[in-house]
Enzyme design. Sequence first.
Site, PDB file in Angstrom:
ATOM      1  N   ASN A  17       0.846  -1.208   0.000  1.00 62.73           N
ATOM      2  CA  ASN A  17       0.000   0.000   0.000  1.00 62.73           C
ATOM      3  C   ASN A  17       0.876   1.251   0.000  1.00 62.73           C
ATOM      4  O   ASN A  17       2.102   1.153   0.002  1.00 62.73           O
ATOM      5  CB  ASN A  17      -0.958  -0.025   1.198  1.00 62.73           C
ATOM      6  N   ASP A  45      -4.291  -6.363   4.760  1.00 64.07           N
ATOM      7  CA  ASP A  45      -5.364  -7.180   5.358  1.00 64.07           C
ATOM      8  C   ASP A  45      -5.399  -8.582   4.766  1.00 64.07           C
ATOM      9  O   ASP A  45      -5.905  -9.508   5.385  1.00 64.07           O
ATOM     10  CB  ASP A  45      -6.720  -6.499   5.128  1.00 64.07           C
ATOM     11  N   LYS A  65       8.723 -17.103 -10.939  1.00 60.46           N
ATOM     12  CA  LYS A  65       7.948 -15.978 -11.491  1.00 60.46           C
ATOM     13  C   LYS A  65       6.734 -16.503 -12.273  1.00 60.46           C
ATOM     14  O   LYS A  65       6.883 -17.392 -13.117  1.00 60.46           O
ATOM     15  CB  LYS A  65       8.856 -15.150 -12.406  1.00 60.46           C
ATOM     16  N   PHE A 103      -4.411   2.909  14.926  1.00 60.32           N
ATOM     17  CA  PHE A 103      -4.674   3.897  13.881  1.00 60.32           C
ATOM     18  C   PHE A 103      -5.847   3.384  13.049  1.00 60.32           C
ATOM     19  O   PHE A 103      -6.054   2.176  12.958  1.00 60.32           O
ATOM     20  CB  PHE A 103      -3.451   4.084  12.980  1.00 60.32           C
ATOM     21  N   LYS A 124     -11.521  -3.722  18.785  1.00 57.51           N
ATOM     22  CA  LYS A 124     -10.134  -4.162  19.027  1.00 57.51           C
ATOM     23  C   LYS A 124      -9.690  -3.905  20.469  1.00 57.51           C
ATOM     24  O   LYS A 124      -8.536  -4.134  20.810  1.00 57.51           O
ATOM     25  CB  LYS A 124      -9.178  -3.485  18.030  1.00 57.51           C
TER      26      LYS A 124
HETATM   27  N1  CTP Z   1      -3.898  -3.671  11.917  1.00 51.27           N
HETATM   28  C1  CTP Z   1      -3.184  -4.761  12.399  1.00 51.27           C
HETATM   29  N2  CTP Z   1      -3.172  -5.923  11.697  1.00 51.27           N
HETATM   30  C2  CTP Z   1      -3.860  -6.055  10.547  1.00 51.27           C
HETATM   31  C3  CTP Z   1      -4.586  -4.955  10.041  1.00 51.27           C
HETATM   32  C4  CTP Z   1      -4.583  -3.774  10.756  1.00 51.27           C
HETATM   33  O1  CTP Z   1      -2.570  -4.653  13.452  1.00 51.27           O
HETATM   34  N3  CTP Z   1      -3.827  -7.191   9.892  1.00 51.27           N
HETATM   35  C5  CTP Z   1      -3.906  -2.434  12.710  1.00 51.27           C
HETATM   36  C6  CTP Z   1      -3.269  -1.234  12.019  1.00 51.27           C
HETATM   37  O2  CTP Z   1      -1.892  -1.142  12.349  1.00 51.27           O
HETATM   38  C7  CTP Z   1      -4.054  -0.066  12.598  1.00 51.27           C
HETATM   39  C8  CTP Z   1      -5.420  -0.671  12.885  1.00 51.27           C
HETATM   40  O3  CTP Z   1      -5.254  -2.083  12.890  1.00 51.27           O
HETATM   41  O4  CTP Z   1      -3.531   0.366  13.842  1.00 51.27           O
HETATM   42  C9  CTP Z   1      -6.498  -0.324  11.902  1.00 51.27           C
HETATM   43  O5  CTP Z   1      -6.087  -0.593  10.595  1.00 51.27           O
HETATM   44  P1  CTP Z   1      -7.057  -0.263   9.358  1.00 51.27           P
HETATM   45  O6  CTP Z   1      -6.397  -0.708   8.101  1.00 51.27           O
HETATM   46  O7  CTP Z   1      -7.568   1.136   9.463  1.00 51.27           O
HETATM   47  O8  CTP Z   1      -8.324  -1.166   9.665  1.00 51.27           O
HETATM   48  P2  CTP Z   1      -8.600  -2.683   9.577  1.00 51.27           P
HETATM   49  O9  CTP Z   1      -8.704  -3.204  10.976  1.00 51.27           O
HETATM   50  O10 CTP Z   1      -7.634  -3.367   8.695  1.00 51.27           O
HETATM   51  O11 CTP Z   1     -10.073  -2.694   8.950  1.00 51.27           O
HETATM   52  P3  CTP Z   1     -10.573  -2.141   7.506  1.00 51.27           P
HETATM   53  O12 CTP Z   1      -9.414  -2.329   6.556  1.00 51.27           O
HETATM   54  O13 CTP Z   1     -11.736  -2.986   7.211  1.00 51.27           O
HETATM   55  O14 CTP Z   1     -10.944  -0.701   7.704  1.00 51.27           O
END
Ligand code: CTP
Length: 404
Positions: free
Chosen positions: A210, A279, A289, A323, A341
Amino acid sequence: MDNLKDKRIILGVSGGIAVYKAVELLRLLTKAGADVHVIMTSAAQEFVTPLTFQTLSSNPVHTELFNLIAEREIGHITLADRADLFIIAPATANVIGKIACGIADDMLTTTVMATKAPLLIAPAMNVNMYTNPVYRENEDRLRRFGHLFVDPVCGSLACGWEGQGKLAAPETIFEAALAVLTPKDLAGRTVMVTAGPTREEIDPVRYISNHSSGKMGYALARAASRRGAHVILVSGPTCLPAPLGAEMVCVESACEMQAAVMSHVSRCDIVIKAAAVADYRPVERNSTKIKKQSETTTIELCKTPDILAELGAMQMRPFLVGFAAETDNLAEHAAKKLKVKNLDMLVANDVSQADAGFNVDNNRALLLFRDGRSTECSLMSKDELAEKILDNIVIEMPATGHLA
Ligand code: CTP
């Protein structure tokens, strides 16, 4: 970030090719609001004129120990008495030797002798001078007296040699100065910060990731370190320099980040999860490859571990700050994340805005707390936002120990 605002700093400049870097350091200090008074040795004036320092500091530059016009008003004693911090950059072997031996025979060394301000020394010299046992003993002696050093870095030196001796970057010396003048309200605390993106490999040449640059997490790590915390920075791939004093743990994927976070969490009082963790990851990583064949293709993905949720579910856990990156319904989605969480605090960013969030130097955020309170932080630099986040953590977190 007001820790240097209106602080009176003496910048001692001694002779060496690195004097030009002291000009940049002066610029950083004045930009941060410090009132800088420059003292130059006669050797330093061979490299850059006092006028350059005078123009950038808006203060007269001190070069003579006995100045008949100015001595009654701003003598070396007055200057020494009023200083909040004394920096010498670049500091030659000669000046360091003189200070270590109590010699005070010019404006710079006399003012050092008279000051009670903290002394921050940034040496610059030839590598053989730097490793000379006489020099080493002088440096050790000054360290024993409690004086602080910003070590020179390795590289090709102006004298033609390769090795350690190059003056540290102005930004590094600035950061060290800032640390000296920052109140240590996180002293004794261990803070883990996660930062940057993760990379989920598809095959040896491709990955899913990302736009996170890591800037927010690194700003938090720098700020926590400055405030006296021991910082563990678990970082995904970024182009950023390691923050001064931080324990770096470099990872690539979400699974690696999970392993790193879990192996260090028992040491931590505070965990701040600024990383943009992927995620989903490919179910399988192709060992070779993947070749281009059909017009369309499908990669099967599975969920990565939610590290923050795992931390929130721990029996005994550190103060937990998450965050949230959102593109719509910021407050609503963020409040839900905080609850689901089991967090103590959440920093919510609207990442759909071009002037804030991912990959830029500024950010605006909504801070949410466990009891439903929230506070808005308008557009500011990530360094300033990092300070605001830590100010709130210091207020919210319990005085000792882990949360049950
Ligand atoms: N986070 C984490 N592990 C993951 C995904 C997210 O620890 N696999 C943590 C991030 O570091 C951040 C928080 O969860 O502090 C929220 O991340 P965000 O991407 O905003 O949300 P998600 O929980 O992934 O949910 P969504 O993508 O559906 O908004």
